[in-house]
Write a protein that holds these residues in place. Structure first.
Motif, mmCIF file in Angstrom:
data_model
loop_
_atom_site.group_PDB
_atom_site.id
_atom_site.type_symbol
_atom_site.label_atom_id
_atom_site.label_comp_id
_atom_site.label_asym_id
_atom_site.label_seq_id
_atom_site.Cartn_x
_atom_site.Cartn_y
_atom_site.Cartn_z
ATOM 1 N N ASP A 122 0.836 -1.192 0.000
ATOM 2 C CA ASP A 122 0.000 0.000 0.000
ATOM 3 C C ASP A 122 0.876 1.249 0.000
ATOM 4 N N HIS A 123 0.240 2.388 0.148
ATOM 5 C CA HIS A 123 0.987 3.637 0.085
ATOM 6 C C HIS A 123 1.932 3.817 1.270
ATOM 7 N N SER A 124 1.651 3.197 2.408
ATOM 8 C CA SER A 124 2.588 3.290 3.535
ATOM 9 C C SER A 124 3.884 2.547 3.201
ATOM 10 N N LEU A 125 3.787 1.429 2.493
ATOM 11 C CA LEU A 125 4.996 0.728 2.047
ATOM 12 C C LEU A 125 5.760 1.584 1.050
ATOM 13 N N MET A 126 5.044 2.246 0.162
ATOM 14 C CA MET A 126 5.701 3.113 -0.826
ATOM 15 C C MET A 126 6.449 4.244 -0.121
ATOM 16 N N ARG A 127 5.834 4.821 0.928
ATOM 17 C CA ARG A 127 6.507 5.880 1.701
ATOM 18 C C ARG A 127 7.740 5.325 2.398
ATOM 19 N N ALA A 128 7.627 4.120 2.968
ATOM 20 C CA ALA A 128 8.777 3.513 3.649
ATOM 21 C C ALA A 128 9.918 3.266 2.668
ATOM 22 N N LEU A 129 9.593 2.774 1.480
ATOM 23 C CA LEU A 129 10.625 2.576 0.457
ATOM 24 C C LEU A 129 11.286 3.899 0.106
ATOM 25 N N ASP A 130 10.476 4.927 -0.060
ATOM 26 C CA ASP A 130 10.992 6.251 -0.398
ATOM 27 C C ASP A 130 11.901 6.779 0.717
ATOM 28 N N GLN A 131 11.494 6.592 1.967
ATOM 29 C CA GLN A 131 12.296 7.053 3.101
ATOM 30 C C GLN A 131 13.626 6.316 3.190
ATOM 31 N N CYS A 132 13.670 5.097 2.666
ATOM 32 C CA CYS A 132 14.917 4.320 2.639
ATOM 33 C C CYS A 132 15.769 4.647 1.420
ATOM 34 N N GLY A 133 15.289 5.585 0.592
ATOM 35 C CA GLY A 133 16.056 5.991 -0.573
ATOM 36 C C GLY A 133 15.809 5.165 -1.813
ATOM 37 N N PHE A 134 14.805 4.290 -1.784
ATOM 38 C CA PHE A 134 14.485 3.467 -2.950
ATOM 39 C C PHE A 134 13.421 4.189 -3.756
ATOM 40 N N ARG A 135 13.822 4.697 -4.883
ATOM 41 C CA ARG A 135 12.922 5.488 -5.714
ATOM 42 C C ARG A 135 12.233 4.626 -6.758
ATOM 43 N N LEU A 136 10.935 4.797 -6.877
ATOM 44 C CA LEU A 136 10.142 4.062 -7.848
ATOM 45 C C LEU A 136 9.485 5.015 -8.823
ATOM 46 N N THR A 137 9.414 4.590 -10.059
ATOM 47 C CA THR A 137 8.644 5.367 -11.027
ATOM 48 C C THR A 137 7.159 5.202 -10.697
ATOM 49 N N LYS A 138 6.341 6.089 -11.218
ATOM 50 C CA LYS A 138 4.898 5.974 -11.004
ATOM 51 C C LYS A 138 4.391 4.645 -11.545
ATOM 52 N N ARG A 139 4.921 4.213 -12.684
ATOM 53 C CA ARG A 139 4.494 2.940 -13.279
ATOM 54 C C ARG A 139 4.786 1.773 -12.342
#
Length: 148
Positions: A122-139
């Motif tokens: 979910d979006h909380s996992l996406m935020r956690a990934l982002d906070q760890c520096g793992f960038r994802l494209t929108k796709r």
């Protein structure tokens, strides 16, 4: 059971997410090289084992293009029939694919974990990934959240 070899970036990311358990639940044992263990920089959990490639010339050749952890992981994978390699860096993935290796990465692992009910992407996992520096494209974010 398929041997799974990992580069350091995925291990560091799952450690930062406090979810190394996902790797154990999906793969059981994971092989890393001594160079990857050094890059990881923490004591390895019990389900990791250290294996190094025997062809040092191949590893050296790969180091002309890749960092030492990626080079050693790919060299080991080339010596291990039917294995899967976990690697996230674009250049390392490109080299591994070009050599005919079975490659996955963090996104593939998260999709597998979602399919097995180990996580809810979910979006909380996406935020956690982002906070760890793992960038994802929108796709990729949409792919992961949709579970496709």
């Amino acid at each position: 059971m398929t041997v799974v070899i990992s580069d350091a970036s995925c291990l560091i990311l799952f450690t930062n997410l406090d979810r190394l358990d996902i790797l154990k639940q999906i793969y059981g044992e994971i092989w890393v090289t001594s160079k990857v263990a050094e890059e990881y920089g923490l004591p390895l959990p019990s389900f990791f084992s250290v294996h190094d490639p025997s062809d040092l010339n191949r590893e050296q050749s790969l180091r002309l293009e890749l960092d030492s952890g990626e080079a050693s992981s790919i060299a080991l994978a080339l010596e291990t029939d039917g294995c899967r390699i976990i690697i996230d860096e674009k250049k390392g993935r490109r080299v591994a694919f070009s050599l005919g290796l079975d490659v996955t990465g963090t996104i593939g692992i998260l999709l597998d974990a979602s399919a097995k009910g180990l996580i809810v992407p979910d979006h909380s996992l996406m935020r956690a990934l982002d906070q760890c520096g793992f960038r994802l494209t929108k796709r990729l974010t949409d792919l992961l959240v949709s579970g496709a």
